[in-house]
Design a protein around this motif. Structure first.
Motif, mmCIF file in Angstrom:
data_model
loop_
_atom_site.group_PDB
_atom_site.id
_atom_site.type_symbol
_atom_site.label_atom_id
_atom_site.label_comp_id
_atom_site.label_asym_id
_atom_site.label_seq_id
_atom_site.Cartn_x
_atom_site.Cartn_y
_atom_site.Cartn_z
ATOM 1 N N ARG A 135 0.945 -1.369 -0.120
ATOM 2 C CA ARG A 135 -0.295 -0.043 0.247
ATOM 3 C C ARG A 135 0.770 1.355 -0.082
ATOM 4 N N MET A 136 1.842 0.971 1.204
ATOM 5 C CA MET A 136 2.981 2.384 0.740
ATOM 6 C C MET A 136 3.345 3.107 -0.520
ATOM 7 N N GLN A 137 3.994 1.647 -1.368
ATOM 8 C CA GLN A 137 4.945 1.420 -2.251
ATOM 9 C C GLN A 137 3.595 1.844 -3.540
ATOM 10 N N GLN A 138 2.281 1.831 -3.109
ATOM 11 C CA GLN A 138 1.502 2.317 -4.544
ATOM 12 C C GLN A 138 0.893 3.847 -4.084
ATOM 13 N N GLN A 139 0.454 3.873 -2.664
ATOM 14 C CA GLN A 139 0.349 5.301 -2.244
ATOM 15 C C GLN A 139 1.225 6.509 -2.649
ATOM 16 N N LYS A 140 2.807 5.777 -1.145
ATOM 17 C CA LYS A 140 3.532 7.204 -1.534
ATOM 18 C C LYS A 140 3.427 8.017 -0.512
ATOM 19 N N PHE A 141 2.622 7.814 0.998
ATOM 20 C CA PHE A 141 1.654 8.850 1.558
ATOM 21 C C PHE A 141 3.100 9.353 2.684
ATOM 22 N N PRO A 142 3.034 10.176 2.904
ATOM 23 C CA PRO A 142 4.189 11.054 3.467
ATOM 24 C C PRO A 142 3.895 11.088 4.715
ATOM 25 N N TRP A 143 3.941 9.812 5.404
ATOM 26 C CA TRP A 143 3.939 9.165 6.823
ATOM 27 C C TRP A 143 4.630 8.120 6.975
ATOM 28 N N ILE A 144 5.160 8.021 8.792
ATOM 29 C CA ILE A 144 6.339 5.914 8.243
ATOM 30 C C ILE A 144 4.863 5.348 8.591
ATOM 31 N N TYR A 145 4.556 4.861 8.063
ATOM 32 C CA TYR A 145 3.381 3.233 8.596
ATOM 33 C C TYR A 145 4.362 2.093 9.102
ATOM 34 N N LEU A 146 3.753 1.763 10.830
ATOM 35 C CA LEU A 146 4.679 1.313 11.795
ATOM 36 C C LEU A 146 3.518 0.216 11.984
ATOM 37 N N ASN A 147 4.154 -0.760 12.436
ATOM 38 C CA ASN A 147 3.297 -2.079 12.207
ATOM 39 C C ASN A 147 2.913 -2.664 13.813
ATOM 40 N N ASP A 148 2.114 -2.556 14.667
ATOM 41 C CA ASP A 148 1.939 -2.993 16.131
ATOM 42 C C ASP A 148 1.268 -4.507 15.778
ATOM 43 N N ASP A 149 1.687 -5.005 15.313
ATOM 44 C CA ASP A 149 1.352 -6.695 15.329
ATOM 45 C C ASP A 149 1.319 -7.153 16.812
ATOM 46 N N THR A 150 1.588 -7.156 17.711
ATOM 47 C CA THR A 150 1.017 -7.434 19.139
ATOM 48 C C THR A 150 -0.284 -6.296 19.643
ATOM 49 N N GLN A 151 -0.691 -5.484 18.772
ATOM 50 C CA GLN A 151 -1.629 -4.733 19.255
ATOM 51 C C GLN A 151 -1.305 -4.486 20.978
ATOM 52 N N ASP A 152 -0.162 -4.212 21.335
ATOM 53 C CA ASP A 152 -0.298 -3.286 22.353
ATOM 54 C C ASP A 152 -0.143 -2.259 22.651
ATOM 55 N N ILE A 153 0.049 -1.011 21.509
ATOM 56 C CA ILE A 153 0.362 -0.090 21.159
ATOM 57 C C ILE A 153 -0.705 0.924 20.922
ATOM 58 N N ALA A 154 -1.811 -0.429 20.496
ATOM 59 C CA ALA A 154 -3.430 0.105 20.669
ATOM 60 C C ALA A 154 -3.767 0.348 21.648
#
Length: 193
Positions: free
Chosen positions: A90-109
């Motif tokens: 998605r980031m490769q396609q959209q080139k959004f101007p933000w850092i896109y992080l993965n919270d795979d444990t959901q702890d940060i959410a």
């Protein structure tokens, strides 16, 4: 105790992998005058419906010292589209101007108390929470939006004004919690206002 971070709270730290392959924590954004942390994902129609407005807001405020960090906490077991591989694509396609992080444990959410996608948290230069809630009032169909609360909050903050509406209810899909039904929300996660 409220599920979502309350105004005045210090930004909780994180250490999460981004779509660019690097791992980021709060210290990587130490030079930002203002930090916008927002919970987002790949598939939600409220996210995809408002991404371009968020992009325009980011492009307007990045030159003024604001940094934007998107976090995907959705379980790919609920929606396969929310996997890390799809985030990268998605980031490769959209080139959004933000850092896109993965919270795979959901702890940060859980730590931030993310309710929906998208859900925005704005922190001032001391990393105190000054705004939380929605980006716009109609994220699914921005052609019909009447207010951009995120932009208003950033404008007021950067011009030294008090934020008129520091808390709004985020509008969007609920965070997809692992092992729970698609529409489940923690019982203590109620509306902000």
């Amino acid at each position: 105790m409220a599920f979502t971070l309350s105004l005045g709270s210090k930004a909780p730290d994180f250490s999460l992998k981004a779509t660019d392959g690097k791992t980021y924590s709060l210290k990587d954004f130490a030079d930002a005058k203002v930090l916008v942390v927002f919970f987002t994902c790949n598939h939600c129609p409220f996210v995809t419906g408002s991404d371009e407005v968020t992009r325009q807001t980011a492009k307007k405020f990045i030159p003024k010292g604001v940094k934007f960090v998107g976090i995907n906490s959705n379980s790919p077991n609920t929606y396969a589209e929310d996997s890390f591989e799809h985030m990268v694509k998605r980031m490769q396609q959209q080139k959004f101007p933000w850092i896109y992080l993965n919270d795979d444990t959901q702890d940060i959410a859980r730590t931030y108390g993310a309710l929906r996608t998208p859900h925005f948290f704005v922190f001032d230069s001391k990393r105190k929470l000054v705004y939380t809630g929605r980006g716009v009032d109609n994220p699914r169909d921005t052609a019909n939006m009447t207010v951009n609360d995120l932009e208003n909050a950033l404008e007021e903050l950067l011009t030294g004004k008090e934020i008129t509406n520091p808390t709004t209810n985020p509008i969007g899909c609920n965070v997809k919690w692992d092992g729970k039904a698609a529409h489940w929300m923690p019982p203590e996660a109620c509306d902000l206002v």
